[in-house]
Design an enzyme around this catalytic site. Structure first.
Site, PDB file in Angstrom:
ATOM      1  N   SER A 149       0.855  -1.193   0.000  1.00  0.00           N
ATOM      2  CA  SER A 149       0.000   0.000   0.000  1.00  0.00           C
ATOM      3  C   SER A 149       0.884   1.234   0.000  1.00  0.00           C
ATOM      4  CB  SER A 149      -0.869  -0.003   1.265  1.00  0.00           C
ATOM      5  OG  SER A 149      -1.478   1.262   1.449  1.00  0.00           O
ATOM      6  N   TYR A 162      -0.895  -1.139  10.416  1.00  0.00           N
ATOM      7  CA  TYR A 162      -1.129  -1.368   8.981  1.00  0.00           C
ATOM      8  C   TYR A 162       0.065  -0.823   8.183  1.00  0.00           C
ATOM      9  CZ  TYR A 162      -3.492  -1.254   4.408  1.00  0.00           C
ATOM     10  OH  TYR A 162      -3.828  -1.434   3.073  1.00  0.00           O
TER      11      TYR A 162
HETATM   12  N1  LIG Z   1      -8.812  -1.084  -1.200  1.00  0.00           N
HETATM   13  C1  LIG Z   1      -7.848  -0.168  -1.033  1.00  0.00           C
HETATM   14  O1  LIG Z   1      -8.095   1.039  -1.075  1.00  0.00           O
HETATM   15  C2  LIG Z   1      -6.437  -0.639  -0.782  1.00  0.00           C
HETATM   16  C3  LIG Z   1      -5.422   0.328  -0.834  1.00  0.00           C
HETATM   17  C4  LIG Z   1      -4.114  -0.073  -0.610  1.00  0.00           C
HETATM   18  C5  LIG Z   1      -3.823  -1.399  -0.368  1.00  0.00           C
HETATM   19  N2  LIG Z   1      -4.832  -2.329  -0.322  1.00  0.00           N
HETATM   20  C6  LIG Z   1      -4.472  -3.717  -0.048  1.00  0.00           C
HETATM   21  O2  LIG Z   1      -4.996  -4.544  -1.058  1.00  0.00           O
HETATM   22  C7  LIG Z   1      -5.278  -5.842  -0.524  1.00  0.00           C
HETATM   23  C8  LIG Z   1      -6.697  -6.234  -0.881  1.00  0.00           C
HETATM   24  O3  LIG Z   1      -7.559  -5.253  -0.333  1.00  0.00           O
HETATM   25  P1  LIG Z   1      -9.093  -5.154  -0.715  1.00  0.00           P
HETATM   26  O4  LIG Z   1      -9.453  -3.740  -0.537  1.00  0.00           O
HETATM   27  O5  LIG Z   1      -9.348  -5.857  -1.988  1.00  0.00           O
HETATM   28  O6  LIG Z   1      -9.723  -5.990   0.527  1.00  0.00           O
HETATM   29  P2  LIG Z   1     -11.160  -6.664   0.712  1.00  0.00           P
HETATM   30  O7  LIG Z   1     -12.127  -6.084  -0.247  1.00  0.00           O
HETATM   31  O8  LIG Z   1     -11.462  -6.607   2.162  1.00  0.00           O
HETATM   32  O9  LIG Z   1     -10.891  -8.200   0.316  1.00  0.00           O
HETATM   33  C9  LIG Z   1     -10.017  -8.954   1.131  1.00  0.00           C
HETATM   34  C10 LIG Z   1      -9.939 -10.371   0.639  1.00  0.00           C
HETATM   35  O10 LIG Z   1      -9.041 -11.084   1.505  1.00  0.00           O
HETATM   36  C11 LIG Z   1      -9.727 -12.162   2.155  1.00  0.00           C
HETATM   37  N3  LIG Z   1      -9.181 -12.280   3.514  1.00  0.00           N
HETATM   38  C12 LIG Z   1      -9.148 -11.312   4.463  1.00  0.00           C
HETATM   39  N4  LIG Z   1      -8.570 -11.794   5.577  1.00  0.00           N
HETATM   40  C13 LIG Z   1      -8.232 -13.084   5.322  1.00  0.00           C
HETATM   41  C14 LIG Z   1      -7.623 -14.114   6.078  1.00  0.00           C
HETATM   42  N5  LIG Z   1      -7.240 -13.919   7.347  1.00  0.00           N
HETATM   43  N6  LIG Z   1      -7.416 -15.325   5.498  1.00  0.00           N
HETATM   44  C15 LIG Z   1      -7.800 -15.546   4.219  1.00  0.00           C
HETATM   45  N7  LIG Z   1      -8.394 -14.604   3.443  1.00  0.00           N
HETATM   46  C16 LIG Z   1      -8.607 -13.398   4.007  1.00  0.00           C
HETATM   47  C17 LIG Z   1     -11.217 -11.770   2.105  1.00  0.00           C
HETATM   48  O11 LIG Z   1     -12.110 -12.876   2.155  1.00  0.00           O
HETATM   49  P3  LIG Z   1     -12.665 -13.450   3.585  1.00  0.00           P
HETATM   50  O12 LIG Z   1     -13.158 -12.264   4.348  1.00  0.00           O
HETATM   51  O13 LIG Z   1     -13.731 -14.441   3.212  1.00  0.00           O
HETATM   52  O14 LIG Z   1     -11.498 -14.111   4.226  1.00  0.00           O
HETATM   53  C18 LIG Z   1     -11.264 -11.115   0.720  1.00  0.00           C
HETATM   54  O15 LIG Z   1     -11.295 -12.106  -0.289  1.00  0.00           O
HETATM   55  C19 LIG Z   1      -5.024  -5.750   0.986  1.00  0.00           C
HETATM   56  O16 LIG Z   1      -3.739  -6.260   1.274  1.00  0.00           O
HETATM   57  C20 LIG Z   1      -5.064  -4.249   1.251  1.00  0.00           C
HETATM   58  O17 LIG Z   1      -4.291  -3.867   2.364  1.00  0.00           O
HETATM   59  C21 LIG Z   1      -6.141  -1.976  -0.528  1.00  0.00           C
END
Ligand SMILES: NC(=O)c1ccc[n+]([C@@H]2O[C@H](COP(=O)([O-])OP(=O)(O)OC[C@H]3O[C@@H](n4cnc5c(N)ncnc54)[C@H](OP(=O)(O)O)[C@@H]3O)[C@@H](O)[C@H]2O)c1
Length: 266
Positions: A149, A162
């Protein structure tokens, strides 16, 4: 890679196998789809088994080669068992995407909350990379992409654990890239800024905060999950064959922008 200037640059991932963690929604789901659309066989992992099944069914209906398993990657027991359960005979790409956040002032975190963020974001990526290493080493074209991130590059007010976990992932990316270059495993990272996913909606639902994010982003909007997925697919592809140890910010110019006194709207 043999140079053949007569061949068009390739983004094809045909014949390659990928493991995408957190592949049921947001950036992980978009990445699983993008890799499968590029020809890869993709395996996804998330905690909610019903969501894994739904994603697999939806992708198979689109004739994409996708399978999945449920596991909690913040738990060391689940990590240790994962590769036995998946019984993958080959692996060419590992996308360490799972992530979570708990937002508080530094003084207010419990040890359990700190551990939950670190285990989900950092330890899962570290352990999975090591567990995948024997299979990746056997691949002729191996790539790891860590989803970190811009919070790992600069202060964003996301909560210190984080930011710490994401900064550590960036250094892990560099260190593994150098250590495993001899095994022809490329290791890179992407650093998204705000991206339209369920995780980010929690904060972006506040219209004032959303507007402040957009104002601070030179391209004037947040990212789609597909835009982050395309950067990940590129880093996996032969088009990125000499790129390793890098962190690619997918941020609409956010990390490049310091102060622009000429803008009227910022
Ligand atoms: N969205 C943003 O603005 C943003 C910005 C910068 C970085 N990121 C990074 O991008 C990545 C994805 O983010 P996102 O926004 O797509 O998140 P999200 O919409 O919350 O999706 C997270 C995914 O990870 C799975 N997950 C979460 N905890 C888990 C665990 N303990 N074991 C196995 N699976 C798990 C969830 O499914 P379950 O809940 O069913 O496990 C889901 O499939 C993350 O690393 C986040 O820090 C996101």
């Amino acid at each position: 890679m043999t140079d053949n200037p007569a061949k068009a640059p390739s983004m094809s991932l045909a014949g390659r196998t990928a493991l995408v963690t957190g592949g049921t929604r947001g950036i992980g789901a978009a990445t699983a789809v993008a890799l499968a659309q590029s020809g890869a066989r993709v395996c996804i992992v998330a905690r909610d088994a019903a969501q894994v099944e739904k994603m697999v069914d939806e992708c198979r209906a689109l004739e994409l080669d996708l399978s999945g398993a449920s596991a909690d990657l913040s738990r060391i027991q689940d990590l240790d068992r994962l590769f036995d359960r998946l019984s993958l005979s080959k692996l060419d790409m590992l996308i360490n995407n799972v992530g979570t956040n708990i937002r508080r002032g530094a003084a207010d975190y419990s040890r359990e909350e700190f551990a939950a963020v670190m285990n989900t974001n950092l330890i899962s990526a570290w352990e999975l990379s090591r567990l995948a290493y024997p299979l990746l080493r056997s691949s002729s074209d191996a790539a790891i992409v860590n989803v970190t991130s811009v919070a790992g590059l600069t202060h964003l007010g996301t909560g210190t654990p984080y930011a710490m976990s994401k900064a550590a992932m960036i250094q892990m990316t560099r260190s593994l890239a150098v250590e495993w270059a001899a095994d022809a495993i490329r290791v890179n990272a992407v650093a998204p800024w705000y991206t339209d996913t369920p995780l980010a909606r929690g904060v972006l639902n506040d219209p004032e905060y959303h507007a402040a994010v957009v104002r601070r982003t030179p391209l004037g909007r947040i990212a789609t999950a597909r835009e982050v997925a395309c950067a990940i697919a590129f880093l996996c592809s032969a088009s990125a064959s000499f790129i390793t140890g890098q962190c690619l910010a997918v941020d609409g110019g956010f990390s490049a922008a310091g102060f622009d006194g000429l803008r009227q709207d910022g």
